[in-house]
Design an enzyme around this catalytic site. Structure first.
Site, PDB file in Angstrom:
ATOM      1  N   ASP A  51       0.838  -1.204   0.000  1.00 21.74           N
ATOM      2  CA  ASP A  51       0.000   0.000   0.000  1.00 21.74           C
ATOM      3  C   ASP A  51       0.872   1.252   0.000  1.00 21.74           C
ATOM      4  OD1 ASP A  51      -2.480  -1.235  -0.036  1.00 21.74           O
ATOM      5  OD2 ASP A  51      -2.544  -1.448   2.145  1.00 21.74           O
ATOM      6  N   GLY A  52       2.014   1.156   0.687  1.00 23.47           N
ATOM      7  CA  GLY A  52       2.941   2.287   0.744  1.00 23.47           C
ATOM      8  C   GLY A  52       3.419   2.679  -0.653  1.00 23.47           C
ATOM      9  N   ASN A 122      -4.584   8.831   2.167  1.00 24.18           N
ATOM     10  CA  ASN A 122      -4.786   8.201   3.484  1.00 24.18           C
ATOM     11  C   ASN A 122      -5.162   9.226   4.544  1.00 24.18           C
ATOM     12  OD1 ASN A 122      -4.526   5.460   3.240  1.00 24.18           O
ATOM     13  ND2 ASN A 122      -2.448   5.328   4.071  1.00 24.18           N
ATOM     14  N   GLU A 123      -4.227  10.136   4.812  1.00 23.05           N
ATOM     15  CA  GLU A 123      -4.476  11.105   5.863  1.00 23.05           C
ATOM     16  C   GLU A 123      -3.467  12.243   5.859  1.00 23.05           C
ATOM     17  OE1 GLU A 123      -1.402   9.019   6.551  1.00 23.05           O
ATOM     18  OE2 GLU A 123      -2.942   7.775   7.420  1.00 23.05           O
ATOM     19  N   ARG A 149      -4.554  19.826  23.230  1.00 25.36           N
ATOM     20  CA  ARG A 149      -3.144  19.862  23.626  1.00 25.36           C
ATOM     21  C   ARG A 149      -2.655  18.426  23.767  1.00 25.36           C
ATOM     22  NH1 ARG A 149       0.892  23.034  25.407  1.00 25.36           N
ATOM     23  NH2 ARG A 149      -0.301  24.954  25.318  1.00 25.36           N
ATOM     24  N   ASP A 151       0.032  15.320  21.499  1.00 27.26           N
ATOM     25  CA  ASP A 151       1.066  15.011  20.512  1.00 27.26           C
ATOM     26  C   ASP A 151       0.683  15.425  19.100  1.00 27.26           C
ATOM     27  OD1 ASP A 151       2.511  13.946  22.537  1.00 27.26           O
ATOM     28  OD2 ASP A 151       2.476  11.872  21.831  1.00 27.26           O
ATOM     29  N   ASN A 165      -5.273   6.050  11.290  1.00 23.37           N
ATOM     30  CA  ASN A 165      -6.520   6.313  12.005  1.00 23.37           C
ATOM     31  C   ASN A 165      -6.941   5.142  12.891  1.00 23.37           C
ATOM     32  OD1 ASN A 165      -9.391   7.603  12.194  1.00 23.37           O
ATOM     33  ND2 ASN A 165      -9.771   5.592  11.307  1.00 23.37           N
ATOM     34  N   LYS A 166      -6.764   3.923  12.375  1.00 25.00           N
ATOM     35  CA  LYS A 166      -7.211   2.757  13.145  1.00 25.00           C
ATOM     36  C   LYS A 166      -6.349   2.556  14.384  1.00 25.00           C
ATOM     37  CE  LYS A 166      -8.755  -1.997  12.710  1.00 25.00           C
ATOM     38  NZ  LYS A 166      -8.010  -2.572  13.838  1.00 25.00           N
ATOM     39  N   SER A 167      -5.038   2.848  14.245  1.00 27.39           N
ATOM     40  CA  SER A 167      -4.153   2.726  15.411  1.00 27.39           C
ATOM     41  C   SER A 167      -4.543   3.722  16.500  1.00 27.39           C
ATOM     42  CB  SER A 167      -2.703   2.993  15.011  1.00 27.39           C
ATOM     43  OG  SER A 167      -2.326   2.186  13.936  1.00 27.39           O
TER      44      SER A 167
HETATM   45  P1  NAP Z   1       4.926   2.138   6.805  1.00 22.90           P
HETATM   46  O1  NAP Z   1       5.230   2.800   8.100  1.00 22.90           O
HETATM   47  O2  NAP Z   1       5.984   1.361   6.113  1.00 22.90           O
HETATM   48  O3  NAP Z   1       3.690   1.131   6.980  1.00 22.90           O
HETATM   49  C1  NAP Z   1       2.500   1.373   7.552  1.00 22.90           C
HETATM   50  C2  NAP Z   1       1.582   0.150   7.379  1.00 22.90           C
HETATM   51  O4  NAP Z   1       0.289   0.635   7.026  1.00 22.90           O
HETATM   52  C3  NAP Z   1       1.991  -0.816   6.261  1.00 22.90           C
HETATM   53  O5  NAP Z   1       1.716  -2.135   6.708  1.00 22.90           O
HETATM   54  C4  NAP Z   1       1.093  -0.433   5.113  1.00 22.90           C
HETATM   55  O6  NAP Z   1       0.831  -1.491   4.209  1.00 22.90           O
HETATM   56  C5  NAP Z   1      -0.170  -0.068   5.874  1.00 22.90           C
HETATM   57  N1  NAP Z   1      -1.116   0.792   5.171  1.00 22.90           N
HETATM   58  C6  NAP Z   1      -0.894   1.880   4.376  1.00 22.90           C
HETATM   59  N2  NAP Z   1      -2.058   2.403   3.956  1.00 22.90           N
HETATM   60  C7  NAP Z   1      -3.046   1.633   4.489  1.00 22.90           C
HETATM   61  C8  NAP Z   1      -4.461   1.663   4.420  1.00 22.90           C
HETATM   62  N3  NAP Z   1      -5.105   2.599   3.740  1.00 22.90           N
HETATM   63  N4  NAP Z   1      -5.158   0.714   5.117  1.00 22.90           N
HETATM   64  C9  NAP Z   1      -4.531  -0.235   5.822  1.00 22.90           C
HETATM   65  N5  NAP Z   1      -3.202  -0.306   5.927  1.00 22.90           N
HETATM   66  C10 NAP Z   1      -2.465   0.609   5.274  1.00 22.90           C
HETATM   67  O7  NAP Z   1       4.393   3.270   5.800  1.00 22.90           O
HETATM   68  P2  NAP Z   1       3.788   3.128   4.365  1.00 22.90           P
HETATM   69  O8  NAP Z   1       3.699   1.702   3.947  1.00 22.90           O
HETATM   70  O9  NAP Z   1       4.474   4.073   3.487  1.00 22.90           O
HETATM   71  O10 NAP Z   1       2.269   3.637   4.629  1.00 22.90           O
HETATM   72  C11 NAP Z   1       2.031   4.954   4.994  1.00 22.90           C
HETATM   73  C12 NAP Z   1       0.938   4.970   6.013  1.00 22.90           C
HETATM   74  O11 NAP Z   1       1.370   4.433   7.238  1.00 22.90           O
HETATM   75  C13 NAP Z   1       0.486   6.352   6.393  1.00 22.90           C
HETATM   76  O12 NAP Z   1      -0.366   6.924   5.431  1.00 22.90           O
HETATM   77  C14 NAP Z   1      -0.206   6.070   7.713  1.00 22.90           C
HETATM   78  O13 NAP Z   1      -1.581   5.757   7.517  1.00 22.90           O
HETATM   79  C15 NAP Z   1       0.464   4.838   8.230  1.00 22.90           C
HETATM   80  N6  NAP Z   1       1.074   5.106   9.522  1.00 22.90           N
HETATM   81  C16 NAP Z   1       0.604   4.438  10.592  1.00 22.90           C
HETATM   82  C17 NAP Z   1       1.069   4.716  11.853  1.00 22.90           C
HETATM   83  C18 NAP Z   1       0.491   3.946  12.992  1.00 22.90           C
HETATM   84  O14 NAP Z   1      -0.406   3.129  12.768  1.00 22.90           O
HETATM   85  N7  NAP Z   1       0.916   4.207  14.207  1.00 22.90           N
HETATM   86  C19 NAP Z   1       2.057   5.667  12.044  1.00 22.90           C
HETATM   87  C20 NAP Z   1       2.528   6.342  10.927  1.00 22.90           C
HETATM   88  C21 NAP Z   1       2.037   6.058   9.664  1.00 22.90           C
HETATM   89  P3  NAP Z   1       1.947  -2.080   3.219  1.00 22.90           P
HETATM   90  O15 NAP Z   1       2.800  -2.966   4.053  1.00 22.90           O
HETATM   91  O16 NAP Z   1       1.132  -2.839   2.206  1.00 22.90           O
HETATM   92  O17 NAP Z   1       2.703  -0.927   2.621  1.00 22.90           O
HETATM   93 MN    MN Z   2       5.025   0.014   3.632  1.00 21.55          MN
END
Ligand code: NAP
Ligand code: MN
Length: 265
Positions: A51-52, A122-123, A149, A151, A165-167
């Site tokens: 997805d990334g 995404n967000e 107030r 993070d 969002n789910k986290s």
């Molecule tokens: P990453 O930090 O490498 O991975 C974040 C995880 O979120 C990966 O497993 C990714 O899937 C998954 N993901 C991305 N979009 C999703 C969606 N719409 N629904 C369900 N899962 C999704 O970063 P990345 O792969 O570049 O993804 C960026 C996203 O990470 C951001 O947009 C944000 O939503 C999320 N993120 C989450 C947190 C948290 O949950 N605490 C913190 C920061 C960012 P793949 O393995 O298939 O790439």
């Molecule tokens: Mn990823």
């Protein structure tokens, strides 16, 4: 779509093997698809990865609304990746029949300090870049709502609801619902500071304004999907649902409900 067969492949060399790419190219060629070297010449932009990678492909090609985006995964099926690069038979079955469906995903449009404007699939996240908390005045449709107030705050799209969002214990939102969701990252709640404390889902017609309180800690990290805007002094972040959508294709038998179930249950 028959004459719109220029395909641009977006991937990271370390994520895919040459064999995988060649097999995909051969299949595409036999169905009349042409590979193009510049994304500007493409009608179809295909990402390979997770997805990334899909999010990155859209950002790097500037959220084109005259293009079809396709997510091919090389590890596990994701939310944006409907096709497995190692299962060409399934991809071919999709090309031959009418098992494909075009989806339109809502995006949000973010404007920082009235000038810098960008889209997110995404967000958009706004976080303190230091250990101290920071404060945000939240306005909905220009009506003062609360002072946060903590993070930071996250505003997600329906398809982003299963990610960051789910986290944050936000709700999962059906992508057919044109809406955006506001969630908190570790809000302070005591006799001095009070916030809603629960996720808030807003209609796609509303506008959110996050005013960063100018108290010294006013250089937040602003994240657009998986990219951070360089840290800069900010006053006001305006967020609304964009009129532009991301067009993508999916298999008809791979519904949103299947994706949620496959990933979380
Ligand atoms: P990453 O930090 O490498 O991975 C974040 C995880 O979120 C990966 O497993 C990714 O899937 C998954 N993901 C991305 N979009 C999703 C969606 N719409 N629904 C369900 N899962 C999704 O970063 P990345 O792969 O570049 O993804 C960026 C996203 O990470 C951001 O947009 C944000 O939503 C999320 N993120 C989450 C947190 C948290 O949950 N605490 C913190 C920061 C960012 P793949 O393995 O298939 O790439
Ligand atoms: Mn990823």
């Amino acid at each position: 779509m028959s004459d719109r067969k220029n395909v641009f492949l977006f991937y990271n060399n370390t994520d895919v093997t040459e064999d995988q790419i060649n097999n995909l190219k051969d299949l595409g060629r036999s169905y009349g698809f042409r590979l193009v070297q510049n994304a500007e010449d493409a009608n179809i932009i295909a990402s390979i990865g997770g997805d990334g990678a899909f999010l990155q492909a859209i950002r790097k090609t500037h959220f084109r609304d005259d293009c079809l985006y396709v997510g091919l995964n090389n590890k596990h099926l994701g939310f944006y990746t409907d096709f497995d690069i190692n299962d060409l038979e399934h991809i071919e079955a999709g090309l031959q029949s009418d098992t494909l469906e075009v989806l339109r995903y809502p995006t949000i449009e973010v404007t920082v300090d009235g000038v810098q404007s960008f889209q997110c699939l995404n967000e958009c996240s706004i976080r303190s870049n230091i250990i101290k908390t920071f404060a945000i005045d939240v306005y909905i449709d220009d009506i003062y709502f609360e002072t946060f107030r903590g993070d930071g705050m996250v505003v997600s799209t329906p398809t982003g609801s299963t990610a960051y969002n789910k986290s944050l214990r936000g709700a999962i939102v059906d992508p057919k619902l044109k809406s955006m969701q506001l969630t908190e990252i570790a809000s302070l709640n005591n006799n001095e500071y009070r916030t809603l404390g629960s996720p808030l889902i807003l209609s796609g017609e509303r506008e959110l304004v996050l005013k960063i309180v100018q108290d010294g800690n006013d250089y937040p990290i602003i994240g657009a999907d998986n990219e951070a805007l360089s840290i800069r002094h900010s006053h006001e972040v305006r967020i609304k649902l964009s009129e532009k959508v991301i067009k993508t294709i999916k298999m008809k038998d791979n519904l949103f409900i299947h994706k949620v179930k496959r990933s979380f249950l």
